[in-house]
Write a protein that holds these residues in place. Structure first.
Motif: not given
Length: 120
Positions: A48-58
């Motif tokens: 979730r932190k990676c998604v919030a940072k824009g590093a990962v797309e869910r």
């Protein structure tokens, strides 16, 4: 792409995605349980932190995940930060520090010369 600063835990998520391509959150959790010993909730929290940072797309369905930043881009950003923070922004000071006191082989010297020529 704006800078994405990753903590070591977030980097573990990214390494899985860089190696495995698109994965479900469940697949990530299973892989990180095997390799790092993380529980499923730990993986989901870091993800979730990676998604919030824009590093990962869910993506739905199935909470599919894919990296939005490449390993090369993250390495470049981290190297730039290292040079800025520790060497006053001077790449030559970083190289001097890395080589300080080391005896380089003829092959290593030749490779460095070629790199420098390519940068000129």
């Amino acid at each position: 792409m704006p800078e994405v600063k990753l903590f070591d835990s977030e980097r573990k998520i990214m390494e899985c995605l860089w190696q495995g391509g698109e994965m479900s959150a469940k697949e990530l959790a299973e892989e990180l349980e095997k390799t790092v010993g993380w529980s499923k909730p730990t993986t989901y929290t870091v993800l979730r932190k990676c998604v919030a940072k824009g590093a990962v797309e869910r993506m739905e369905p199935g909470f599919r995940c894919r990296a939005l930043v490449s390993r090369a881009e993250v390495c470049r950003q981290e190297t730039d930060e290292l040079i800025r923070r520790n060497y006053g922004g001077s790449a030559d000071r970083l190289v001097a520090s890395l080589l300080g006191g080391k005896k380089l082989s003829a092959q290593e010297i030749e490779r460095m010369k070629k790199l420098i020529e390519e940068l000129e």
